[in-house]
Enzyme design. Structure first.
Site: not given
Length: 229
Positions: A180, A14, A16
């Site tokens: 995250d 991922d 961001d």
């Protein structure tokens, strides 16, 4: 006897909240887009909790200051105006107000040196991926990048992970998703792929461990041990 664990050949990241803290640049762009339309800014902390489901959901949440906001809650013309303004402003901000998390650059280079294929799978609109990677000086690291709008679905739907595995000719059982948020963990699970949940990102104020990723890490550099160990 337990089946042998497949060697990892591909790591998918991922962006961001995983590779970088991009909330400052996202929040500034949201603030300026809202100000252009005489709308109040919810604040940086609220924006941090709104990130993760793509730009359209971010804008819906920011206009209404509600996480559960949908398209039907907002005047369509207002939404499209704020959306256009945000996209324009964010492209101008793409090279500033972000920072890579500790160990990211070194770990990516180490994985690359060991012949591991690397990819990005993000709900962030795809038009921003290459400019952001250039600004971060990471454009030569990744074999494939796929952002929002390239496919009909977004994470936690697994299609983006299937798409990357097909492009790089790697079976999902030999790939690892690193993220995250619950979107990353669920997408990996839906794809039959192992996952790393990072504790420091933008998971809507919920502990990533509660979504049962294969591994939970608070140190990005520990990915090396999982992949090469």
């Amino acid at each position: 006897m337990k089946p042998a664990v497949q060697k990892i050949e591909l790591v998918i990241f991922d962006l961001d909240g995983t590779l970088a803290d991009t909330v400052p640049q996202i929040a500034l762009s949201v603030k300026r887009a809202l100000e252009r339309n005489n709308l109040p800014f919810p604040g940086v902390d609220r924006i941090r909790g709104f990130v993760g489901n793509g730009a359209d959901r971010l804008i819906q949440r920011s206009i209404t200051n509600r996480f559960d906001a949908t398209e039907s809650d907002i005047d369509p013309e207002l939404f499209q105006k704020v959306r256009r303004d945000y996209f324009e402003i964010y492209m101008d901000e793409i090279s500033s107000n972000f920072s890579l998390f500790p160990g990211v650059r070194e770990t990516l280079k180490d994985l690359k040196k060991h012949g591991i294929k690397l990819a990005i799978a993000t709900n962030k609109p795809d038009i921003y991926i290459k400019p952001w990677l250039k600004a971060a000086e990471l454009e030569s690291i990744f074999d494939v990048t796929v952002g929002g709008g390239i496919l009909a679905t977004k994470k936690p739907d697994p299609e983006i992970l299937f798409h990357i595995c097909r492009k790089l000719a790697v079976d999902c059982s030999k790939a690892l998703m690193v993220g995250d948020s619950s979107n990353d963990v669920l997408a990996a699970r839906n794809a039959g792929m192992r996952s790393v949940g990072l504790t420091y990102g933008y998971n809507y104020s919920k502990p990533i461990a509660s979504f049962n990723p294969s591994y939970v890490l608070d140190d990005f550099s520990k990915i090396i041990e999982i992949v090469l160990g």
